[in-house]
Design a protein around this motif. Structure first.
Motif, PDB file in Angstrom:
ATOM      1  N   GLY B  20       0.787  -1.234   0.000  1.00  0.00           N
ATOM      2  CA  GLY B  20       0.000   0.000   0.000  1.00  0.00           C
ATOM      3  C   GLY B  20       0.815   1.277   0.000  1.00  0.00           C
ATOM      4  O   GLY B  20       0.249   2.369   0.014  1.00  0.00           O
ATOM      5  N   GLN B 479      -9.134  -1.190   3.438  1.00  0.00           N
ATOM      6  CA  GLN B 479      -7.824  -1.181   2.778  1.00  0.00           C
ATOM      7  C   GLN B 479      -6.969  -0.026   3.279  1.00  0.00           C
ATOM      8  O   GLN B 479      -5.767  -0.180   3.519  1.00  0.00           O
ATOM      9  CB  GLN B 479      -7.980  -1.091   1.244  1.00  0.00           C
ATOM     10  CG  GLN B 479      -8.459  -2.392   0.594  1.00  0.00           C
ATOM     11  CD  GLN B 479      -7.519  -3.562   0.876  1.00  0.00           C
ATOM     12  OE1 GLN B 479      -6.299  -3.419   0.850  1.00  0.00           O
ATOM     13  NE2 GLN B 479      -8.093  -4.718   1.145  1.00  0.00           N
ATOM     14  N   HIS B 483      -3.332  -0.271   5.054  1.00  0.00           N
ATOM     15  CA  HIS B 483      -2.161   0.386   4.469  1.00  0.00           C
ATOM     16  C   HIS B 483      -1.539   1.409   5.413  1.00  0.00           C
ATOM     17  O   HIS B 483      -0.339   1.683   5.336  1.00  0.00           O
ATOM     18  CB  HIS B 483      -2.537   1.043   3.141  1.00  0.00           C
ATOM     19  CG  HIS B 483      -2.925   0.045   2.095  1.00  0.00           C
ATOM     20  ND1 HIS B 483      -3.556   0.386   0.920  1.00  0.00           N
ATOM     21  CD2 HIS B 483      -2.773  -1.303   2.038  1.00  0.00           C
ATOM     22  CE1 HIS B 483      -3.778  -0.707   0.201  1.00  0.00           C
ATOM     23  NE2 HIS B 483      -3.314  -1.733   0.862  1.00  0.00           N
TER      24      HIS B 483
END
Lengths: 507, 507
Positions: B20, B479, B483
């Motif tokens: 990420g 997500q 990250h």
């Protein structure tokens, strides 16, 4: 078929001594009742012929001489004490059909009576029974012990005693069986959980709680609004005082020892959370805020609080006044919403005490190191030193997957400043549901945080444990070092991975 | 055959971006030299279109556009800066054959000169270069940067900058290859180690160090007495100033950036440890105490300290004055032996500064929470606020197997009070040698402890990271949450183990 359903299978719970330890009991006679109290300890025998006795939360499960059968539950250790108190007691007025009830621990303490429970915890903690009575009388400590949970071994929560650790368990709609939850209870107390909260939300919620209570040597806490919400199909607006009250009585009858009640989430406080980074993160807080907004009325937990006191008094259940507006992020710590609620919890603490009901107050959450002490100071000031019971707090938000550690940093700090009980956080916090390993990691992490605070507070029995382990370490008595460790199995396994090389001795 | 020996195999080190993240460089022009400094950062792009740039210790290994070859080493980022300084510099007197040397960072700072290294760290930390120069000039911060280690990306250690983390690596007689140690270096810096100490003790010690230095984007520290002891076949009594001096020069020539020197273990302090629970636990401290007792003479590190200053000045190596008498148990914390040595370290700090040599001071060890602040206060008073560099401290002794956590509790606390760099502790501390997973666990644990202190100290860039993650959490941007995590892989893996159920949002 689960282990609990299968009588022929080996017990579905972990039994047997912790590696290197044996169970011993100190016998203490209660002069008033004549009862002989058997106070458990975990004895670690050392290779130099000495031993050290440690506080033991694990109940009969680690006692090879005890018969353990999860189907029939644990023996009723306190049954006779309770019966005697009820015979001497009087019916409390206005308890809505509650049982004939003796006075609460709080009422006894105020009347100058040392109960068997007080004498038991005094022996566990190594302090004078009169000191225990006095701490309970002024509300600086609580002994959560529902008279319908005679299986529990009495323990005390207060800043002048060993710092305690709570472990949360509970099934959900998607996972785990009743037997698994009973095993999680046994597993958590094996590693040192002083109390366990059953946060079950799925089906069989009543049955799960029943099996947990009948098998629990430690006090069990719940959040009744979770079950109440299930009764109204998950719509907070459909909640009512009546549904909630009936749920409390249902759980009280089963023997729940303390209940989280989010009675401080007032209608006017909800807008204070609007500009927060993470709004309201407490599940109970969210539910009550939604109810208040839907009806534009004051929370029924607040308006019916005195009726709640009468019910809890009838069973001698301890309030755990929930912090529904606790910060869920570093950015939100110590804000207006949090401290407004705390002021209301202080008000309710004094109401509950006037009913002789014991009270703890819950605290955050997510707080940076420099704002932690203020939480304790303010709680003590507003809530008359009622035992503070905090979740961590996490000292930073940036390490999901390691939040048992981010929170242990805050937990050790807040406990040193006076928090009486720490609610554990597992590595899965914010990410998923803890498994068996996560529960153990969470408990051990919190035990070491609690013990760090005990050391810093100068608890008389705390340092002898460290000294015993350090002596063993310096003398290369590896087995003693393992057996004295909070987690002997892991210590030995790590050692056995590599040879005992020089670096193992340093630091 | 190891990966390093096999040119055809894929590189023996971990490369590629952290999940990420991408590598970005901020270009900063150094007006004095005309050099353009490329300051690395780790950019986390978010799904809402924004991004956040984080401090990045990982060097070219996480940069897909960089060519990584452990055989040839990293490019000499600082080569031209150093050469220019040496052209402008003057030969230092009495350096025993040391190279033509420009002034040290300390000398430049005192003369009002902002070096490219200072400008680089100012950009990394988000502060003014003049502030960096001033902190270095007064000795409150150090930039460990041997002029023979041009591969390193400059970084600064001081209480007014981000708290730094050191990871220890090093082979031993029994385990691991050179290639494994280089990978441990890369692995540790990938997860955030700001410096790495090479504590190798086995064969190929010179070669291991050479490969580590040529491949290290972070400063490398050593404890020269370890290698000196190998040269006299492990008998401390056989050590001498000459053997030690030659070892220091050997390591200095290779490019070691800072050296731990246990020059405060004086003959008269050794008896002060006699009644301790764990005596002397520092390996360097034990070696020097044994030498002093064997010869009944004052430590050659103390009597030759000014010659040592001249050598370190010639390379611009930073002293890390070792705490050879640090407590190895809670019982021994803050005792006479520890603080007597600290007073001597204070004296030596001022000697080194008079030679324009940078100085850090090492600290404990094992200290209960209520005795931590005193360590910082006294170090600052006695050592003129030289950066404090502590090992933990562990806040309790009772949790072997979890000492990354017992020590992170102390580390966060001591860093909040002003410790500038924390030496990590892995789960294997006291038990065995850390493997790859242990190194990662140790680094991540210490990064979160350091960051907790940065937050509490109000570092301007610290809280925006927490806020970004908390916003992502509240918005269910999973997500982004992964990250932004210190360890994205673990966060995602834990999440994927169970469904994203309701409890994942609470706390």
């Amino acid at each position: 078929m689960t282990a609990l359903d299968d009588h022929s299978a080996r017990p579905g719970v972990t039994t047997g001594p912790i590696m290197g330890s044996s169970k011993v009991h100190t016998e203490v006679r209660d002069p008033a009742s004549g009862h002989v109290l058997r106070v458990p300890q975990r004895r670690v025998g050392l290779t130099d012929g000495t031993h050290i006795d440690l506080y033991d939360t694990s109940g009969p499960y680690t006692d090879p001489s005890a018969t353990v059968d999860p189907h029939s539950g644990l023996p009723g250790l306190r049954e006779e004490w309770i019966a005697q108190r009820e015979r001497n007691g009087r019916r409390q007025p206005g308890t809505g059909g509650a049982p004939a009830a003796g006075p609460t621990q709080s009422a006894c303490a105020k009347a100058g009576v040392i109960t068997p429970e007080m004498r038991f915890v005094a022996a566990r903690e190594g302090v004078d029974p009169e000191f225990v009575r006095d701490e309970v009388a002024v509300g600086r400590a609580v002994i959560p012990a529902n008279r319908r949970h005679p299986e529990s071994e009495p323990m005390i929560i207060g800043k002048n005693f060993l710092v305690k650790v709570n472990a949360n368990i509970g099934n959900s709609a998607v996972t785990s069986s009743v037997a698994e939850e009973v095993e999680k209870l046994v597993w958590a107390t094996r590693w040192g959980a002083d109390t366990v909260m059953d946060l079950s939300t799925g089906k069989r919620i009543h049955e799960t709680r029943e099996r947990i209570l009948r098998n629990s040597p430690v006090p069990i806490g719940t959040v009744p609004v979770y079950q109440a919400l299930e009764k109204v199909d998950g719509d907070p607006a459909e909640l009512s005082w009546e549904v909630y009250r009936d749920t409390v009585i249902e759980q009280a009858e089963q023997g729940v020892d303390y209940m989280t009640v989010h009675a401080g989430v007032l209608l006017r406080y909800v807008p204070l959370t609007a500009r927060r980074v993470t709004g309201i993160v407490s599940r109970g807080g969210s539910i009550m805020a939604a109810w208040c907004l839907a009806h534009h009325r004051e929370s029924f937990l607040y308006t019916h609080f005195e009726e709640l006191c009468e019910i809890l008094r009838a069973y001698d259940i301890t309030f755990s006044l929930g912090d529904g507006l606790r910060p869920g992020a570093i950015a939100d710590a110590n804000d207006e919403a949090q401290f407004a609620e705390l002021r209301t919890l202080g008000e309710l603490t004094h109401v509950a005490r006037s009913y002789d009901v014991q009270v703890m107050v819950e605290g955050p959450g997510h707080v940076p190191l420099h704002k932690i002490a203020e939480n304790v100071r303010l709680e003590e000031e507003l809530c008359g030193e009622a035992p503070f019971y905090t979740l961590g707090p996490l000292a930073t938000d940036i390490a999901p997957g390691y939040d048992h550690i981010t929170s242990a940093i805050g937990a050790a700090q807040i406990a040193w400043h006076g928090t009486a009980m720490l609610c554990y956080v597992t590595p899965k916090e914010h990410l998923g549901l803890p498994n068996r390993d996560d529960v153990k990691t969470g408990v051990i992490t919190y035990k070491l945080a609690a013990h760090s605070a005990d050391l810093a507070k100068g608890h008389p029995r705390a340092q002898e444990w460290d000294d015993a382990l350090s002596h063993a370490r310096f003398g290369f008595r590896w087995q003693d070092q393992f057996h004295l460790a909070l987690d002997p199995e892991t210590a030995q396994a790590y050692h056995d991975e590599t040879l005992p090389a020089e670096p193992a001795k340093t630091a």
